[in-house]
Design a protein around this motif. Structure first.
Motif, PDB file in Angstrom:
ATOM      1  N   CYS A  94       0.827  -1.193   0.000  1.00 52.53           N
ATOM      2  CA  CYS A  94       0.000   0.000   0.000  1.00 52.53           C
ATOM      3  C   CYS A  94       0.871   1.257   0.000  1.00 52.53           C
ATOM      4  O   CYS A  94       0.693   2.153  -0.818  1.00 52.53           O
ATOM      5  N   HIS A  95       1.846   1.287   0.906  1.00 49.35           N
ATOM      6  CA  HIS A  95       2.698   2.478   1.031  1.00 49.35           C
ATOM      7  C   HIS A  95       3.519   2.689  -0.227  1.00 49.35           C
ATOM      8  O   HIS A  95       3.656   3.807  -0.726  1.00 49.35           O
ATOM      9  N   LEU A  96       4.072   1.570  -0.776  1.00 49.82           N
ATOM     10  CA  LEU A  96       4.918   1.666  -1.967  1.00 49.82           C
ATOM     11  C   LEU A  96       4.136   2.223  -3.141  1.00 49.82           C
ATOM     12  O   LEU A  96       4.594   3.119  -3.861  1.00 49.82           O
ATOM     13  N   VAL A  97       2.918   1.709  -3.332  1.00 50.32           N
ATOM     14  CA  VAL A  97       2.104   2.147  -4.472  1.00 50.32           C
ATOM     15  C   VAL A  97       1.754   3.624  -4.321  1.00 50.32           C
ATOM     16  O   VAL A  97       1.806   4.396  -5.291  1.00 50.32           O
ATOM     17  N   GLU A  98       1.389   4.027  -3.094  1.00 51.02           N
ATOM     18  CA  GLU A  98       1.031   5.445  -2.898  1.00 51.02           C
ATOM     19  C   GLU A  98       2.227   6.348  -3.161  1.00 51.02           C
ATOM     20  O   GLU A  98       2.091   7.413  -3.770  1.00 51.02           O
ATOM     21  N   SER A  99       3.431   5.923  -2.695  1.00 48.80           N
ATOM     22  CA  SER A  99       4.607   6.771  -2.942  1.00 48.80           C
ATOM     23  C   SER A  99       4.932   6.833  -4.423  1.00 48.80           C
ATOM     24  O   SER A  99       5.339   7.883  -4.933  1.00 48.80           O
ATOM     25  N   ALA A 108      -3.580   7.523  -6.505  1.00 46.11           N
ATOM     26  CA  ALA A 108      -3.562   6.135  -6.027  1.00 46.11           C
ATOM     27  C   ALA A 108      -4.766   5.879  -5.145  1.00 46.11           C
ATOM     28  O   ALA A 108      -5.288   6.798  -4.515  1.00 46.11           O
ATOM     29  N   HIS A 109      -5.176   4.612  -5.103  1.00 48.07           N
ATOM     30  CA  HIS A 109      -6.265   4.221  -4.213  1.00 48.07           C
ATOM     31  C   HIS A 109      -5.976   2.822  -3.720  1.00 48.07           C
ATOM     32  O   HIS A 109      -6.277   1.849  -4.382  1.00 48.07           O
ATOM     33  N   THR A 110      -5.338   2.739  -2.505  1.00 45.81           N
ATOM     34  CA  THR A 110      -4.997   1.406  -1.997  1.00 45.81           C
ATOM     35  C   THR A 110      -5.775   1.096  -0.733  1.00 45.81           C
ATOM     36  O   THR A 110      -5.362   0.309   0.089  1.00 45.81           O
ATOM     37  N   ARG A 111      -6.925   1.753  -0.571  1.00 43.40           N
ATOM     38  CA  ARG A 111      -7.725   1.554   0.652  1.00 43.40           C
ATOM     39  C   ARG A 111      -9.055   0.944   0.297  1.00 43.40           C
ATOM     40  O   ARG A 111      -9.296   0.591  -0.847  1.00 43.40           O
ATOM     41  N   TYR A 112      -9.921   0.871   1.273  1.00 39.70           N
ATOM     42  CA  TYR A 112     -11.241   0.291   1.054  1.00 39.70           C
ATOM     43  C   TYR A 112     -11.984   1.061  -0.037  1.00 39.70           C
ATOM     44  O   TYR A 112     -12.090   2.271   0.018  1.00 39.70           O
ATOM     45  N   TRP A 113     -12.476   0.313  -1.027  1.00 40.92           N
ATOM     46  CA  TRP A 113     -13.127   0.928  -2.189  1.00 40.92           C
ATOM     47  C   TRP A 113     -14.592   1.150  -1.878  1.00 40.92           C
ATOM     48  O   TRP A 113     -15.351   0.202  -1.731  1.00 40.92           O
ATOM     49  N   GLN A 114     -15.007   2.391  -1.784  1.00 45.72           N
ATOM     50  CA  GLN A 114     -16.425   2.670  -1.520  1.00 45.72           C
ATOM     51  C   GLN A 114     -17.231   2.395  -2.774  1.00 45.72           C
ATOM     52  O   GLN A 114     -16.799   2.695  -3.877  1.00 45.72           O
ATOM     53  N   GLY A 115     -18.468   1.852  -2.562  1.00 41.37           N
ATOM     54  CA  GLY A 115     -19.247   1.317  -3.678  1.00 41.37           C
ATOM     55  C   GLY A 115     -19.396   2.223  -4.882  1.00 41.37           C
ATOM     56  O   GLY A 115     -19.148   1.820  -6.002  1.00 41.37           O
ATOM     57  N   GLY A 116     -19.779   3.466  -4.684  1.00 46.25           N
ATOM     58  CA  GLY A 116     -20.141   4.294  -5.832  1.00 46.25           C
ATOM     59  C   GLY A 116     -19.053   5.246  -6.305  1.00 46.25           C
ATOM     60  O   GLY A 116     -19.343   6.279  -6.884  1.00 46.25           O
ATOM     61  N   PRO A 185       7.568  -9.025  -3.124  1.00 44.53           N
ATOM     62  CA  PRO A 185       7.965  -7.616  -3.062  1.00 44.53           C
ATOM     63  C   PRO A 185       8.850  -7.215  -4.236  1.00 44.53           C
ATOM     64  O   PRO A 185       8.718  -6.118  -4.771  1.00 44.53           O
ATOM     65  N   ALA A 186       9.758  -8.129  -4.664  1.00 43.66           N
ATOM     66  CA  ALA A 186      10.658  -7.795  -5.763  1.00 43.66           C
ATOM     67  C   ALA A 186       9.873  -7.494  -7.038  1.00 43.66           C
ATOM     68  O   ALA A 186      10.139  -6.500  -7.741  1.00 43.66           O
ATOM     69  N   ALA A 187       8.866  -8.347  -7.322  1.00 41.03           N
ATOM     70  CA  ALA A 187       8.084  -8.163  -8.552  1.00 41.03           C
ATOM     71  C   ALA A 187       7.313  -6.841  -8.512  1.00 41.03           C
ATOM     72  O   ALA A 187       7.311  -6.074  -9.490  1.00 41.03           O
ATOM     73  N   VAL A 188       6.677  -6.578  -7.368  1.00 38.30           N
ATOM     74  CA  VAL A 188       5.860  -5.355  -7.282  1.00 38.30           C
ATOM     75  C   VAL A 188       6.741  -4.117  -7.356  1.00 38.30           C
ATOM     76  O   VAL A 188       6.379  -3.115  -7.986  1.00 38.30           O
ATOM     77  N   GLU A 189       7.937  -4.185  -6.748  1.00 40.77           N
ATOM     78  CA  GLU A 189       8.837  -3.035  -6.856  1.00 40.77           C
ATOM     79  C   GLU A 189       9.258  -2.803  -8.300  1.00 40.77           C
ATOM     80  O   GLU A 189       9.355  -1.656  -8.753  1.00 40.77           O
ATOM     81  N   LEU A 190       9.490  -3.913  -9.022  1.00 35.31           N
ATOM     82  CA  LEU A 190       9.839  -3.775 -10.439  1.00 35.31           C
ATOM     83  C   LEU A 190       8.721  -3.106 -11.208  1.00 35.31           C
ATOM     84  O   LEU A 190       8.950  -2.180 -12.005  1.00 35.31           O
ATOM     85  N   TYR A 191       7.472  -3.542 -10.989  1.00 32.53           N
ATOM     86  CA  TYR A 191       6.341  -2.941 -11.710  1.00 32.53           C
ATOM     87  C   TYR A 191       6.243  -1.458 -11.404  1.00 32.53           C
ATOM     88  O   TYR A 191       6.074  -0.617 -12.301  1.00 32.53           O
TER      89      TYR A 191
ATOM     90  N   SER B 112      -7.786  13.450   3.377  1.00 32.42           N
ATOM     91  CA  SER B 112      -6.910  13.908   4.471  1.00 32.42           C
ATOM     92  C   SER B 112      -6.616  12.787   5.444  1.00 32.42           C
ATOM     93  O   SER B 112      -5.491  12.635   5.919  1.00 32.42           O
ATOM     94  N   TYR B 113      -7.652  11.958   5.731  1.00 29.99           N
ATOM     95  CA  TYR B 113      -7.435  10.868   6.675  1.00 29.99           C
ATOM     96  C   TYR B 113      -6.412   9.888   6.124  1.00 29.99           C
ATOM     97  O   TYR B 113      -5.475   9.485   6.816  1.00 29.99           O
ATOM     98  N   TYR B 114      -6.571   9.489   4.841  1.00 24.48           N
ATOM     99  CA  TYR B 114      -5.644   8.499   4.293  1.00 24.48           C
ATOM    100  C   TYR B 114      -4.245   9.072   4.110  1.00 24.48           C
ATOM    101  O   TYR B 114      -3.250   8.366   4.273  1.00 24.48           O
ATOM    102  N   SER B 115      -4.156  10.380   3.799  1.00 23.03           N
ATOM    103  CA  SER B 115      -2.806  10.954   3.676  1.00 23.03           C
ATOM    104  C   SER B 115      -2.149  10.998   5.052  1.00 23.03           C
ATOM    105  O   SER B 115      -0.934  10.804   5.178  1.00 23.03           O
ATOM    106  N   LEU B 116      -2.949  11.221   6.105  1.00 21.89           N
ATOM    107  CA  LEU B 116      -2.406  11.185   7.465  1.00 21.89           C
ATOM    108  C   LEU B 116      -1.863   9.809   7.792  1.00 21.89           C
ATOM    109  O   LEU B 116      -0.755   9.657   8.330  1.00 21.89           O
ATOM    110  N   MET B 117      -2.639   8.763   7.438  1.00 22.86           N
ATOM    111  CA  MET B 117      -2.191   7.396   7.677  1.00 22.86           C
ATOM    112  C   MET B 117      -0.902   7.118   6.901  1.00 22.86           C
ATOM    113  O   MET B 117       0.027   6.493   7.403  1.00 22.86           O
ATOM    114  N   HIS B 118      -0.861   7.619   5.656  1.00 22.96           N
ATOM    115  CA  HIS B 118       0.322   7.412   4.811  1.00 22.96           C
ATOM    116  C   HIS B 118       1.549   8.035   5.459  1.00 22.96           C
ATOM    117  O   HIS B 118       2.604   7.408   5.570  1.00 22.96           O
TER     118      HIS B 118
END
Lengths: 216, 350
Positions: A94-99, A108-116, A185-191, B112-118
């Motif tokens: 999650c952290h790697l993808v966001e960075s 990026a969106h690596t958290r819980y996906w809200q329905g709509g 981890p190696a593969a995901v870092e490469l991607y 803001s919440y997720y950036s705080l967690m990050h």
């Protein structure tokens, strides 16, 4: 302005994406390792090279071709100033993808996906939202080992998708699947490195072409 | 903008009309501030005052003079305030002219919440990396115990105010768990600045009751005063040292003031408890209440006065015996439809 947009489309590999990786890089990053035979998805059988001691091995030649197509497509989207959204529901990365997304200047969106989120965006965000023009999945499954909701939603909203599909994933609705390992981890870092370099290259090229146009 | 032609209530999360106040851009707020400043100068001119030194109070007075209104609700009267007070601090529109959102986590919904967690997770990784370096160089890991007793984490409401976003209880507890994990690491001192943004000092809870020191009168005898209340009676007591056990109430001896034995026992209880029956003299004044209430008030007053003569341990014993607590019982009021505070009227079957 028209010339800026049509010129890259005439070359097969305008952003020279093939130079970014070799077969050896993919092998060293353990991209060819899949899950066990029992986890195999029926639609992934064309992409599997073979099975050794019950573990599936992904065909790296096919992976190379698919990866080139996918990176070329992302580069074109980034060149045209499109919004790219990285999606992954793996907690380790999650952290790697966001960075990575932050480094590219994309989202990026690596958290819980809200329905709509995609289908109901006008009401959730506000009337004038712009939806992403490309979704990049670093892992197509969510934490319950089911296909991520975003694949279906992107297909509904006509948003092209690029996704790393492992041997237990469903490659059906993804426009540019990349058969490969999504757990090491190696593969995901490469991607992440590859996507970051393509997007930055594409944006730099765009800025250069705009500068050249302005000078004329 | 697209108009949704046929929708079901399930599709729309909330009514479009009730979508809340319209979000405004930064440019809009700037324009409002400029207009406000111009208007302030015009108003100063109109009132014949100096535009440079025209404060908010002057504005309020001027508006009240120019637009008198008899409305009761202060919020409904005409007012001219700075735009930052009028427009609530809200999320302005999150994307630029080309449509690209400003924040990289915009599409998650709770940016803001997720950036705080990050960020917090990034600090966590930093600390771990630093720890690994120290271990690799065989240096000792610093462990100064962080004073956990004097600080608390921010509450959910305070965090919501900080982030300008609604949080759920789950989100909040996850964030606090992450912070606790970060603090638990040995080398967390590096990120002390960051952690202090989310912790607050808890003031010392038990404000210790200050026991007054002994006072000395002209003859050199130590004395101390105390006050007590019970029901409607108030009493003040002055307890003198080196005495014979004489007690005076309102100028009369207790035998004459309190004919009933029970009241006199109440008065003597603090001295009997401490074992100082014949050692102190007492002079008290009392007013209000009845016989028993006055006795209780004097008892409390004398116990409070005796605190200065006695060690802290014995003060604690007195507190536990109930000598220092104010009796909260007062006469309960009569309720309508009943004969007394509790007694109901006689119930007749027919």
């Amino acid at each position: 302005d028209d010339k800026l947009l049509t010129e890259p489309l005439s070359h097969p590999d305008f952003f020279s994406v093939k130079e970014l990786f070799t077969l050896k890089d993919l092998f060293d990053a353990r991209v060819h390792l899949g899950h066990k035979k029992g986890c195999r998805h029926r639609f992934m059988e064309p992409y599997i090279f073979g099975c050794r001691l019950d573990q599936d091995i992904i065909d790296l030649d096919q992976t190379m071709q698919h990866l080139q197509l996918a990176l070329n497509f992302t580069a074109h989207v980034a060149y045209r100033g499109g919004i790219i959204l990285f999606v992954s529901r793996k907690r380790q990365f999650c952290h790697l993808v966001e960075s990575t997304a932050r480094a590219c200047g994309e989202y990026a969106h690596t958290r819980y996906w809200q329905g709509g989120l995609l289908t109901n965006a006008r009401i959730q965000f506000g009337p004038g939202v712009r939806l992403p023009d490309l979704l990049v999945f670093l892992s197509t499954l969510n934490n319950v080992f089911e296909p991520h909701v975003a694949i279906r939603d992107a297909a509904k909203m006509s948003i092209p998708t690029v996704g790393v599909v492992d041997t237990n994933c469903n490659p059906c609705l993804i426009t540019y699947p990349i058969p490969g390992n999504d757990d090491s981890p190696a593969a995901v870092e490469l991607y992440c490195k590859l996507f970051r370099m393509t997007i930055i290259r594409a944006k730099d090229k765009r800025r250069q072409s705009e500068a050249i146009e302005e000078l004329r | 903008t697209l108009r949704l032609m046929c929708t079901t209530t399930a599709v729309q999360r909330k009514n479009v009309g009730a979508a809340g106040p319209e979000k405004y851009t930064e440019a809009f707020i700037k324009k409002q501030i400029e207009e406000f400043n111009l208007g302030k100068r015009h108003l100063a001119n109109m009132m014949g005052e100096d535009p440079e030194t025209f404060t908010q109070e002057d504005i309020d007075r001027a508006i009240a003079y120019l637009f008198p209104s008899g409305l009761f609700d202060k919020q409904a009267r005409p007012m001219m305030k700075h735009p930052t007070e009028v427009f609530p601090e809200q999320r302005k529109i999150q994307w630029g002219e080309d449509g690209r959102p400003f924040h990289f986590l915009f599409y998650t919904g709770k940016q803001s919440y997720y950036s705080l967690m990050h960020e917090t997770y990034e600090k966590f990784l930093n600390v771990q990396k630093h720890q690994d370096q120290l271990v690799a160089e065989d240096l000792p890991l610093r462990k100064e115990k962080r004073n956990l007793a004097g600080s608390r984490w921010l509450t959910k409401i305070e965090l919501e105010e900080m982030l300008l976003e609604k949080l759920s209880d789950d989100d909040y507890s996850r964030f606090i768990q992450l912070l606790q994990k970060l603090v638990a690491l040995p080398c967390a001192d590096i990120e002390e600045n960051y952690i202090q943004k989310f912790s607050k000092e808890v003031p010392v809870q038990l404000q210790k009751v200050v026991i007054e020191p002994l006072q000395y009168d002209e003859r050199g005898v130590a004395f101390s005063t105390g006050e007590g209340k019970r029901k409607t009676a108030t009493a003040t007591a002055v307890v003198y040292d080196n005495g014979t056990g004489k007690i005076t109430v309102n100028g009369t001896d207790i035998l004459h003031y309190f004919p009933v034995l029970q009241d006199r026992e109440q008065l003597l209880f603090p001295f009997q408890f401490l074992g100082r029956i014949g050692k102190h003299d007492m002079v008290c004044t009392v007013s209000g209440g009845g016989r028993s209430a006055q006795a209780g008030a004097i008892r409390l007053a004398s116990a409070k006065a005796l605190r200065s003569f006695v060690t802290e341990k014995e003060v604690e014993f007195m507190r536990q015996a109930g000598l220092l607590t104010v009796d909260p019982r007062v006469k309960e009021r009569k309720k309508p439809g009943q004969e007394g505070p509790r007694r109901k009227f006689t119930w007749k079957k027919r």
